[in-house]
Design a protein around this motif. Sequence first.
Motif, PDB file in Angstrom:
ATOM      1  N   PHE A   1       0.858  -1.186   0.000  1.00 20.18           N
ATOM      2  CA  PHE A   1       0.000   0.000   0.000  1.00 20.18           C
ATOM      3  C   PHE A   1       0.897   1.240   0.000  1.00 20.18           C
ATOM      4  CE2 PHE A   1      -2.257  -3.411   2.126  1.00 20.18           C
ATOM      5  CZ  PHE A   1      -3.499  -3.386   1.508  1.00 20.18           C
ATOM      6  N   LYS A   2       0.589   2.158  -0.871  1.00 24.34           N
ATOM      7  CA  LYS A   2       1.396   3.368  -0.970  1.00 24.34           C
ATOM      8  C   LYS A   2       1.182   4.293   0.216  1.00 24.34           C
ATOM      9  CE  LYS A   2       1.727   3.441  -6.030  1.00 24.34           C
ATOM     10  NZ  LYS A   2       1.479   4.239  -7.266  1.00 24.34           N
ATOM     11  N   LYS A   3      -0.022   4.276   0.776  1.00 24.30           N
ATOM     12  CA  LYS A   3      -0.339   5.159   1.895  1.00 24.30           C
ATOM     13  C   LYS A   3      -0.687   4.348   3.138  1.00 24.30           C
ATOM     14  CE  LYS A   3      -2.024   9.047  -0.892  1.00 24.30           C
ATOM     15  NZ  LYS A   3      -3.153   9.989  -1.127  1.00 24.30           N
ATOM     16  N   SER A   4      -0.242   4.858   4.267  1.00 25.12           N
ATOM     17  CA  SER A   4      -0.529   4.191   5.534  1.00 25.12           C
ATOM     18  C   SER A   4      -2.027   4.112   5.801  1.00 25.12           C
ATOM     19  CB  SER A   4       0.173   4.928   6.674  1.00 25.12           C
ATOM     20  OG  SER A   4      -0.170   4.391   7.920  1.00 25.12           O
ATOM     21  N   GLN A   5      -2.760   5.141   5.411  1.00 24.71           N
ATOM     22  CA  GLN A   5      -4.206   5.168   5.654  1.00 24.71           C
ATOM     23  C   GLN A   5      -4.919   4.042   4.920  1.00 24.71           C
ATOM     24  OE1 GLN A   5      -5.857   6.999   7.846  1.00 24.71           O
ATOM     25  NE2 GLN A   5      -3.898   7.903   8.481  1.00 24.71           N
TER      26      GLN A   5
ATOM     27  N   ALA B   1      -3.676   1.054   4.277  1.00 24.21           N
ATOM     28  CA  ALA B   1      -3.411  -0.168   5.041  1.00 24.21           C
ATOM     29  C   ALA B   1      -4.289  -0.228   6.287  1.00 24.21           C
ATOM     30  CB  ALA B   1      -1.934  -0.231   5.422  1.00 24.21           C
ATOM     31  N   LYS B   2      -4.442   0.901   6.949  1.00 24.99           N
ATOM     32  CA  LYS B   2      -5.296   0.942   8.142  1.00 24.99           C
ATOM     33  C   LYS B   2      -6.751   0.687   7.783  1.00 24.99           C
ATOM     34  CE  LYS B   2      -2.278   4.016  10.796  1.00 24.99           C
ATOM     35  NZ  LYS B   2      -2.124   5.329  11.464  1.00 24.99           N
ATOM     36  N   LEU B   3      -7.173   1.181   6.625  1.00 24.53           N
ATOM     37  CA  LEU B   3      -8.551   0.954   6.184  1.00 24.53           C
ATOM     38  C   LEU B   3      -8.807  -0.533   5.926  1.00 24.53           C
ATOM     39  CD1 LEU B   3     -11.261   2.193   5.390  1.00 24.53           C
ATOM     40  CD2 LEU B   3     -10.369   2.459   3.065  1.00 24.53           C
ATOM     41  N   VAL B   4      -7.824  -1.209   5.326  1.00 28.42           N
ATOM     42  CA  VAL B   4      -7.968  -2.652   5.094  1.00 28.42           C
ATOM     43  C   VAL B   4      -8.067  -3.395   6.424  1.00 28.42           C
ATOM     44  CG1 VAL B   4      -6.766  -4.700   4.225  1.00 28.42           C
ATOM     45  CG2 VAL B   4      -6.825  -2.608   2.857  1.00 28.42           C
ATOM     46  N   THR B   5      -7.231  -3.015   7.378  1.00 24.89           N
ATOM     47  CA  THR B   5      -7.286  -3.628   8.708  1.00 24.89           C
ATOM     48  C   THR B   5      -8.646  -3.392   9.353  1.00 24.89           C
ATOM     49  OG1 THR B   5      -4.930  -3.128   8.954  1.00 24.89           O
ATOM     50  CG2 THR B   5      -6.110  -3.809  10.922  1.00 24.89           C
ATOM     51  N   PHE B   6      -9.182  -2.198   9.153  1.00 25.66           N
ATOM     52  CA  PHE B   6     -10.455  -1.828   9.757  1.00 25.66           C
ATOM     53  C   PHE B   6     -11.620  -2.619   9.150  1.00 25.66           C
ATOM     54  CE2 PHE B   6     -14.167   1.066   9.883  1.00 25.66           C
ATOM     55  CZ  PHE B   6     -14.280   1.219  11.257  1.00 25.66           C
ATOM     56  N   ILE B   7     -11.571  -2.892   7.843  1.00 19.03           N
ATOM     57  CA  ILE B   7     -12.674  -3.568   7.151  1.00 19.03           C
ATOM     58  C   ILE B   7     -12.604  -5.081   7.329  1.00 19.03           C
ATOM     59  CG2 ILE B   7     -13.650  -4.034   4.861  1.00 19.03           C
ATOM     60  CD1 ILE B   7     -12.835  -1.256   4.027  1.00 19.03           C
ATOM     61  N   THR B   8     -11.420  -5.620   7.534  1.00 20.54           N
ATOM     62  CA  THR B   8     -11.240  -7.072   7.614  1.00 20.54           C
ATOM     63  C   THR B   8     -12.166  -7.754   8.620  1.00 20.54           C
ATOM     64  OG1 THR B   8      -8.935  -6.926   6.878  1.00 20.54           O
ATOM     65  CG2 THR B   8      -9.563  -8.898   8.111  1.00 20.54           C
TER      66      THR B   8
ATOM     67  N   ASN C   1      -0.305  -9.358   9.046  1.00 19.13           N
ATOM     68  CA  ASN C   1       1.037  -9.063   9.557  1.00 19.13           C
ATOM     69  C   ASN C   1       2.077  -8.955   8.447  1.00 19.13           C
ATOM     70  OD1 ASN C   1       1.335  -9.025  12.670  1.00 19.13           O
ATOM     71  ND2 ASN C   1      -0.074 -10.720  12.316  1.00 19.13           N
ATOM     72  N   LYS C   2       1.932  -9.763   7.402  1.00 20.89           N
ATOM     73  CA  LYS C   2       2.948  -9.792   6.354  1.00 20.89           C
ATOM     74  C   LYS C   2       2.710  -8.768   5.260  1.00 20.89           C
ATOM     75  CE  LYS C   2       5.451 -12.931   3.293  1.00 20.89           C
ATOM     76  NZ  LYS C   2       5.620 -14.339   2.838  1.00 20.89           N
ATOM     77  N   PHE C   3       1.441  -8.529   4.904  1.00 16.46           N
ATOM     78  CA  PHE C   3       1.169  -7.685   3.746  1.00 16.46           C
ATOM     79  C   PHE C   3       0.556  -6.324   4.078  1.00 16.46           C
ATOM     80  CE2 PHE C   3       0.835 -12.111   2.225  1.00 16.46           C
ATOM     81  CZ  PHE C   3       1.848 -12.096   1.278  1.00 16.46           C
ATOM     82  N   VAL C   4      -0.024  -6.188   5.252  1.00 15.67           N
ATOM     83  CA  VAL C   4      -0.728  -4.940   5.584  1.00 15.67           C
ATOM     84  C   VAL C   4       0.055  -4.095   6.586  1.00 15.67           C
ATOM     85  CG1 VAL C   4      -2.864  -3.925   6.459  1.00 15.67           C
ATOM     86  CG2 VAL C   4      -2.945  -6.027   5.094  1.00 15.67           C
TER      87      VAL C   4
END
Length: 764
Positions: A316-320, A322-329, A365-368
């Motif tokens: 992910f180019k932006k930290s936000q 990655a955080k959004l993916v974590t939030f939706i998972t 942990n590995k990709f996000v």
Amino acid sequence: MVNESENTPQASTLADEDQMADPSNNDSQEDISLGDFNDVTSLSSLKAIRSGNENASGNEQANRNDEVEEDPLLTRYHTACQKGDLATVREMIHGKLLEVNNDGDPVEHITGLHWASINNRLSVVDFLVSQGSDVNARAGALHATPLHWAARYGYVYIVDFLLKHGADPTMTDEQGFNLLHLSVNSSNIMLVLYVLFNVVSKGLLDVDCQDPKGRTSLLWAAYQGDSLTVAVLLKFGANIKIADTEGFTPLHWGTVKGQPHVLKYLIQGGADFFLKTDTGKDCFAIAQEMNTVYSLREALTHSGFDNHGYPIKKWFKKSQHAKLVTFITPFLFLGVSFALLSHINFLFAIIILFLFAIATNKILNKFVLPSYGRMGVHNVTLLRSPLLSGVFFGTLLWVTIIWFFKVMPWTFSDKRYTNVLMLVILLLVFYLFGQLVHLDPGCLPEETNHENVRQTISELLQIGKFDTKSFCIETWTRKPLRSKYSSLNNAVVARFDHYCPWIFNDVGLKNHKAFIFFITSMESGIFTFLALCLEYFDELEDAYEEISQKNSKCFILGDSDLCSGLAHDKFTFLIMLWALLQSIWVASLIFVQAFQICKGLTNSEFNVLMKESKAIGPDGLSLNENFNTTPEGFAPSIESGEENSDTVLSPVPGSMIRKPRTCFGVCYTVTGMDQWLAVIKETIGIKDSTGHNLYSITSKIPTNYGWKRNIKDFWLTSDVNAPLWRRILYSPSGSKALLNGTEVDYFKLYKLPNKDVEQGSDMV
């Protein structure tokens, strides 16, 4: 291997290799030097006297030199200076028993001012300087001044006094160490900050000044494993690439020590881990030889590099993002989990879900997580991510979907008002959740003006409170009462309550009331949803009456509406059970918050009270976590309204000692059940493991003004011109709120209102 006798920095030793009166007493002081001390030594007379160690001075001075006859008068005088016996010192000086400018011993010329400085005896230092004692007198094998002696042990108040009375900060001792080097060597972060702002910032010393071997203060701090000093030096602009005469940079010496936090700061600051020393060794080779490979790898991973020092690929180019993916998972995970449990065998579904959970954890942990932005030294883990807030939001979304598409169409005709109530609660919870995630909890602005910081330091020194309890070493601001530094927001939060992972934000002055509305609305919504689901299951039973007659009972649930739900709509049944499970910890949280509001304290302050029994270190010694070096008997210049500012509940010595984390312990803490149990013990008076009755603890709360007053202070804003409903529903928009009925500015709260006086009745 690294040749310790040749490459290890020579420590600023005074006399012996053993530690002496270190005011900070933190783990970064361990093993100040591993090198050879033989070429730079001093007589044992330089050892400081600890409070209560009455026999140390006589033995030390008696062994100075066997060939020199001891002068009883001089011994008595020096002993008085060491112990802070001002009366004796004054009597001997005024009685002309000796001259203040001729009070050094005949061997090392150590003066009374040296002895008073190294033992933190400010009253004696003040008297001797007033009588004309030379503040720049050199003495001892290192030809050090009283300023050097005080700086070695981090005595801020002595250093401040000597500088104000003519001490030269640019002078060096025999080893070539100046005031900044010695301050760093003390590992007292408060002295380091003082010197940076009052000496370096004024241009008297360069932050990158080097000793004779080319070692800067940053290099020394890195070698000592002092992460606090490393962080502040980097923030002050210290050059991370300067190498000593042997080609060792701060990162090389940090690798020798192997303190992970130091390595993280240095790598994040741009240190080159491929750079080689004069002997051709990079950090990886040094780590292998010094057995610090694990620490180096941890620092590299934390900073976005693999074990070989190459950047980890970011998806992910932006930290936000990655955080959004974590939030939706969690929303997707919950949906898949309930679907599997609804349509396949239960045991088989549990096995699949277990494997699915492991795979999801590995993927995140590995990709996000590697795409998260790195700030500070805290490791990026799923518990420090928006994952748990995503669990709540995912649950809320599934409850909303199930209610809107399944429950409401079947129950609206019979439960019209209940469904309307459910809609209102859902809208309110969504709104409050969005506000709490983004709302400012009450962060104090960071101070960047050095003149303002100097003024703050001066004010705290005048009242004897220049320590980490009253001064934030991260934001360079004075800490108000009831505040706490938050690494999440990188700011001091006023009236800090706690960090809530379910909203991925802190709870403080400006959002505490909204948080209470949030959890009470959530609990109300869960039970409203439960009532509608039971009605829905009843409607299903009527609709499938023929099927129900053939299979009218469940193994445990009997012939109830729950049995009908399990039989005809297992997905909705599981969502309802999941929501009902959340109601348990939400209810405990509401109970704890209500208790604390009535007692007039925050969650953070309650934790301090619960940990007071652990205020003693493992060896029975009290720890100095606040880096406080206020001299004994210090008479502060009390400012108006400052006299009881020390009544605030703040972290006590030993309170930061962490227990081993287990899966159960994490769940226990995250759900707030530990607080619930503590409140139960407090309420009914259960004794703790030491046999002390916990019930008496609440009597120590300095902010408890009676439950009625406390409730009014919490629920009413201080704007007396606003309507009552607005004062109840709205949170403080600024930094002002009620405390004991009077308006206080929580950004500048340094004194608590008097308990004996009912104040501000017109504010109610």
